[in-house]
Design a protein around this motif. Structure first.
Motif, mmCIF file in Angstrom:
data_model
loop_
_atom_site.group_PDB
_atom_site.id
_atom_site.type_symbol
_atom_site.label_atom_id
_atom_site.label_comp_id
_atom_site.label_asym_id
_atom_site.label_seq_id
_atom_site.Cartn_x
_atom_site.Cartn_y
_atom_site.Cartn_z
ATOM 1 N N ILE A 1 23.269 3.312 48.782
ATOM 2 C CA ILE A 1 23.929 2.900 50.026
ATOM 3 C C ILE A 1 22.938 2.215 50.966
ATOM 4 C CG2 ILE A 1 23.549 5.105 51.257
ATOM 5 C CD1 ILE A 1 26.779 2.988 51.384
ATOM 6 N N ALA B 1 23.494 -2.769 53.709
ATOM 7 C CA ALA B 1 23.413 -3.527 54.968
ATOM 8 C C ALA B 1 22.142 -4.367 54.958
ATOM 9 C CB ALA B 1 23.410 -2.574 56.161
ATOM 10 N N ARG C 1 23.171 -6.225 59.498
ATOM 11 C CA ARG C 1 24.566 -6.628 59.267
ATOM 12 C C ARG C 1 25.154 -5.751 58.187
ATOM 13 N NH1 ARG C 1 26.051 -11.466 61.267
ATOM 14 N NH2 ARG C 1 27.511 -11.948 59.599
ATOM 15 N N LEU C 2 26.262 -5.111 58.529
ATOM 16 C CA LEU C 2 26.918 -4.234 57.566
ATOM 17 C C LEU C 2 27.505 -5.039 56.417
ATOM 18 C CD1 LEU C 2 28.892 -1.875 59.989
ATOM 19 C CD2 LEU C 2 26.800 -1.330 58.719
ATOM 20 N N GLN D 1 31.384 -1.630 54.082
ATOM 21 C CA GLN D 1 31.051 -0.673 55.144
ATOM 22 C C GLN D 1 31.875 -0.955 56.397
ATOM 23 O OE1 GLN D 1 26.817 -1.664 55.001
ATOM 24 N NE2 GLN D 1 26.345 0.441 54.367
ATOM 25 N N ILE E 1 34.652 1.554 58.210
ATOM 26 C CA ILE E 1 34.608 1.938 59.626
ATOM 27 C C ILE E 1 35.916 1.564 60.314
ATOM 28 C CG2 ILE E 1 33.524 1.395 61.843
ATOM 29 C CD1 ILE E 1 30.860 1.104 60.306
ATOM 30 N N GLU E 2 36.329 0.338 60.101
ATOM 31 C CA GLU E 2 37.525 -0.185 60.766
ATOM 32 C C GLU E 2 38.762 0.649 60.424
ATOM 33 O OE1 GLU E 2 37.708 -2.844 62.760
ATOM 34 O OE2 GLU E 2 39.896 -2.924 62.941
ATOM 35 N N THR F 1 30.920 9.475 51.583
ATOM 36 C CA THR F 1 31.101 8.062 51.922
ATOM 37 C C THR F 1 30.182 7.125 51.143
ATOM 38 O OG1 THR F 1 31.739 8.821 54.117
ATOM 39 C CG2 THR F 1 31.256 6.482 53.880
ATOM 40 N N SER F 2 28.932 7.510 50.978
ATOM 41 C CA SER F 2 28.014 6.636 50.239
ATOM 42 C C SER F 2 28.547 6.377 48.840
ATOM 43 C CB SER F 2 26.628 7.284 50.151
ATOM 44 O OG SER F 2 26.110 7.490 51.433
ATOM 45 N N ILE G 1 31.786 4.239 48.882
ATOM 46 C CA ILE G 1 31.549 2.816 49.151
ATOM 47 C C ILE G 1 30.944 2.132 47.920
ATOM 48 C CG2 ILE G 1 30.041 1.243 50.476
ATOM 49 C CD1 ILE G 1 30.638 2.992 52.943
#
Lengths: 175, 768
Positions: free
Chosen positions: A88, A92, A96-97, A101, A105-106, A116-117, A120
């Motif tokens: 992970i 980024a 910058r993601l 990612q 978040i969104e 989460t790692s 993703i």
């Protein structure tokens, strides 16, 4: 790259492990029995991958080995020799993601963040194989990643959203 | 223009503000206990008993203490200078086995070594000789007349936080009895047109917080203890450690990083005492990180068996309910007494009864200890009661919604004598569920629809404090000890501070809990944080707001009423002085800070906190399920929940609680069951291979949550908590939906075999 702490207590017959970690070459001596997850976490400082079930069921320890998601808790570190490992921490760039990612978040695709790692990274592998997966395809591909918090709904939405971002309907977010 | 000392129209609250920890969680930077390395830290491993009930005859280390890398080995013999028993409800548990083991998995030896591998390797050397004692691994076995007693119950003393009245234990295996009765139950049952009666079993369930319990302990200079731990209730852990090791409370510091889920599994004290004792012996910091199989035997949900009957008139009016429930608390009480009390309170359900009689017992068995798990008590008994309500409906020709329309309590009605009246619109909630399920639409064969409704006494003890610091540059630091388990508490709190101080959410920082720095909060659980800690946060922020207003009045030379706080500044007719300038004016230099303190306690504030519970959390669910009659396989076509939250401070986070809670409810209803061997007491499915946690593959076809905002909560802006109700509501609604489809279950989880058998039982009965 910072290397910290624990060498194994009994370390006979060390082997040299050469791999690419998040795009950078890494060399270190390992004992044959060492697993990839503790090598990444304890010796290479990549703490994003987590140990949970320890039996290749939950996916919290998922990393990409030559682009393929593997459970690093049950992968011998030596199996990464000559290969590319992505964690992970490699996603980024310059603050910058990665679009995945940003999509997670969104869409509110995590709560505690422990899965989460892995989630993703599995998503990254999925979208590399299938640019626009259906919801069923997402659910099937990610069935090796457990999340106990979210009930999965927002993760599916996030993966769809990430697919759109990667296809160019959105843009990277950062700062 | 709004008045400077009243809150402005909402700018931060009620919006889907992104989580303030979103970025560091998406990048893997968020630190959990297992990610921390304290200088000089050793790695621990625990040798756990394979026997469920035995005397320890001899511990043979076989050189484990001299093995390469091993620094210290701890056994019960090292604890002669302290009373090593703890337990917040009952002090029944030694921090490591002393003379006797009472469950398979109980710590017997702990090793600290320079590396994890060295500690792990030392395990293989250790040999413990046991003399077996009779094992009671089930509730029935433990309550048998000739059963061996796990504890000398008459000699037990209450823990620091028993909190459930006087402790009167008879000799035996019962650690707690909770009973209440009102009305003439026997007369009503004797005269009733309809009586439904049944026996039920609910399984032991593993919370599976994905991060197993992880603790780092350091013992400094013999009287200072520093602990980093994955704990939900740091202040209660601190008090128990101080008590156990005989040091002042101020000398114990608990630091709480991000938690990889809690769900109750990290409530109260878990691995901290053993880790501290090992660090004390090693004279070095020690980390003990449980594996999943170890966390499974560290705490779990209570298995339960119950008997229940319900009486009604032939027009479907409920009259009376009687229930007896036995909760398997395992070898040590942990939070068993509270679970028993909450389960008993939930047994009647939110209906208008003429009489109720409930008895519930916590029972010791030689299995791993049981404590808190999301929506405890309600999840145990709601499905039983709701099945009986529906069965009465079937007998008198009323469907499930009509039965509830007829019998549910109205807002303001008494739920239990002396307690808080109902503060939720349950009939409205059920109507929403029915609408979402398209209740009156025709059903295909083997498809059932079910609803369920229950109440959970939420909030635990209403004691929380918070500090807000407004820094010289106009950013705010919120000090509050709520544990961020994933629920998003820090985000919601930052919204409250931003709202009160009229500043952007992004300018509010909320560090993690640290008992040396963040002030007292009773606990993180029971859906209490937004309502109680959130109110302390609001009051702390309001104190700062008042100071700002007073300073601004002096700076402008105007009355406070002429000044508005907005967008990080004080305004008067188009002229603005920002907060840094106000703070600089106050202190006469660039620097300083404004500080506010907020407190919540039972006799302060709204007054309703004293009534108990803080609020009633609704447990409302709806399910449409389809059964494959050949295999008993269940497919969930739709799941619906209701979050009756008063005011959603962050609607997206509220919905997230509903989604996650309902999925756990599905797990509890269909899949999850810890299987203890009834003879040996050993856990037979101690891996995630054998213990199935819901995955993406188990998602229902559709999910809908309804957020109800009636402003009827005692928390900030009329809010009340959320997070637990969806679990109990969903589990019970799965059961009622399956019953509607023809499978009336008396035991969960609803495995294909159980569903298939239940279908056949009903078919056979119909054929008779």
């Amino acid at each position: 790259m910072a290397v910290e702490t624990t060498a194994p207590a009994q370390a006979p017959a060390l082997r040299l492990l050469r791999m690419t970690l998040n795009g950078r070459p890494v060399e270190l001596e390992i004992a044959p029995r060492e697993l990839l997850l503790p090598v990444l976490r304890d010796r290479l400082g990549m703490k994003g991958a987590k140990l949970s079930c320890d039996v290749q069921v939950c996916g919290a320890c998922t990393v990409l080995l030559d682009g393929v998601p593997v459970s690093s808790c049950t992968t011998l570190a030596y199996e990464a020799d000559g290969k590319s490992v992505e964690t992970i921490e490699g996603l980024a760039h310059d603050g910058r993601l990665h679009p995945i990612q940003a999509a997670f978040i969104e869409c509110g695709a995590f709560q505690c963040g422990f899965c989460t790692s892995g989630m993703i990274l599995s998503t990254k592998a999925l979208l590399a194989e299938t640019a626009r997966p259906t919801r069923d395809e997402i659910a099937a591909y990610l069935s090796g990643n457990i999340c106990r918090c979210t009930g999965y709904w927002n993760i599916i939405t996030a993966v769809e959203d990430a697919a759109g971002r990667l296809a160019g309907d959105g843009e990277e977010e950062g700062a | 223009m709004s008045h400077a000392t009243t809150a402005p129209a909402s700018e931060a609250v009620g919006r889907d503000v992104p989580r303030i920890d979103a970025r560091i969680k998406a990048t893997g930077e968020a630190k959990y206990a297992g990610d921390l390395v304290v200088p000089g830290m050793l790695y621990g491993r625990v040798w756990r008993s394979p026997a469920a009930h035995a005397r320890i005859v001899r511990i043979d280390l076989n050189g484990a203490d001299r093995a390469p890398g091993v620094v210290a080995v701890l056994t019960g013999a090292d604890l002669s200078d302290i009373d090593p028993r703890y337990g917040h409800a009952l002090k029944d548990r030694p921090l490591i086995a002393i003379d006797t083991v009472r469950f398979a998995g109980e710590p017997v030896v702990a090793v600290a070594a320079e590396t994890q591998a060295a500690a792990d390797d030392a395990m293989a050397l250790i040999d413990v000789e046991f003399a077996d004692l009779p094992v009671v691994a089930t509730i029935d076995a433990a309550l048998a007349e000739d059963a061996p007693h796990l504890h000398d119950t008459a000699a037990l003393t209450p823990g620091l936080f028993h909190g459930l009245g006087k402790l009167t234990l008879e000799p035996g295996n019962v650690c707690y009895h909770h009973a209440f009765a009102r009305g003439d139950v026997d007369a009503l049952f004797a005269a009733a047109d309809i009586v439904v009666e049944g026996e039920y079993e609910f399984p032991a369930v593993y919370q599976y917080a994905m991060e197993p319990h992880t603790t780092i302990a350091e013992w400094i200079s013999d009287d200072e203890i520093v602990v980093h731990s994955s704990c939900q209730h740091p202040f209660l852990v601190r008090a128990e450690l101080a008590d156990l090791f005989g040091v002042p409370v101020a000398n114990v510091r608990i630091v709480v990083p991000y938690l990889g889920g809690g769900f109750g599994s990290k409530s109260y004290t878990k691995m901290e005492p053993l880790t501290v004792a090992l660090a004390r012996k090693a004279k070095r910091p020690v980390r003990i990180a449980n594996r999943v199989d170890e966390s499974m035997v560290t705490t779990r949900r209570h298995g339960m068996k119950a008997w229940m009957r319900t009486a009604a008139t032939r027009d479907g009016t409920l009259l009376a309910r009687e229930a007896r429930a036995w909760f398997d608390t395992g070898a040590y009480a942990d939070n068993g007494p509270r679970v028993v009390a909450t389960g008993a309170d939930a047994a009647p359900g939110p209906y208008r009864w003429e009489a109720v009689k409930v008895d519930a017992w916590g029972v010791y068995t030689n299995t791993s200890p049981a404590g808190s798990y999301r929506a405890f008590g309600a999840t145990h008994l709601q499905w039983c009661g709701e099945l009986q309500v529906d069965e009465i409906g079937r007998r008198c020709g009323l469907d499930a919604v009509a039965m509830r329309e007829r019998n549910l309590l109205e807002p303001g009605e008494s739920v239990r004598p002396g307690g808080k009246p109902l503060d939720a619109d349950l009939k409205g909630d059920i109507r929403k569920v029915a609408a979402a399920l398209d209740w009156d639409a025709p059903k295909a064969p083997h498809v059932g629809r079910g609803v369920s409704v229950g109440l959970l006494a939420a909030g635990a003890h209403p004691v929380s404090t918070a500090f807000v610091r407004l820094e010289a540059d106009g950013t705010a630091t919120l000090l509050v000890s709520t544990t961020e388990v994933g629920q998003g508490a820090r985000t919601v709190f930052s919204q409250i501070v931003a709202e009160e101080l009229a500043m952007p959410v992004a300018r509010v920082k909320v560090p993690g809990g640290d008992t040396d720095k963040t002030p007292y909060d009773r606990s993180t659980g029971a859906s209490r944080s937004t309502t109680l800690a959130g109110m302390a946060v609001l009051r702390a922020a309001r104190e700062v707001r008042e100071q700002l207003a007073a300073i601004a009045a002096r700076v402008f030379g105007l009355p406070e009423a002429a000044i508005e706080l907005r967008a990080g500044a004080a305004w008067h007719e188009g002229e603005a002085v920002d907060y840094p300038a106000l703070i600089a004016a106050h202190f006469g230099m660039v620097g300083g800070e404004l500080m506010g303190r907020g407190e919540v306690r039972p006799d302060k504030g709204s007054g309703s906190y004293a009534e108990g519970p803080v609020f009633w959390e609704v447990c409302v669910g709806g399910v449409e399920a389809e059964i494959d009659p050949e295999t008993g396989q269940v497919r969930l076509r739709k799941v619906v929940t209701v979050a009756d939250v008063g005011k959603a401070l962050n609607p997206k986070l509220v919905e997230a609680q509903e989604m996650g809670g309902s999925m756990q409810g599905i797990g509890n209803a269909l899949y999850e069951e810890m299987l203890f061997d009834p003879h040996t007491g050993a856990l037979q499915n101690a891996t995630l291979f054998d213990y199935h946690v819901p995955t993406f593959a188990d998602l229902p076809d559709a999910f809908a949550s309804n957020i109800v905002e009636n402003g009827d909560g005692p928390g900030p802006y009329g809010a009340k908590g959320v997070g637990e109700g969806a679990l109990a509501g969903t589990t019970a609604a799965v059961a009622t939906a399956l019953a509607d489809a023809g499978a009336v279950l008396d035991a969960l989880p609803a495995t294909p075999e159980r569903v298939w058998r239940a279908l056949r039982t009903r078919r056979d009965a119909a054929a008779d």
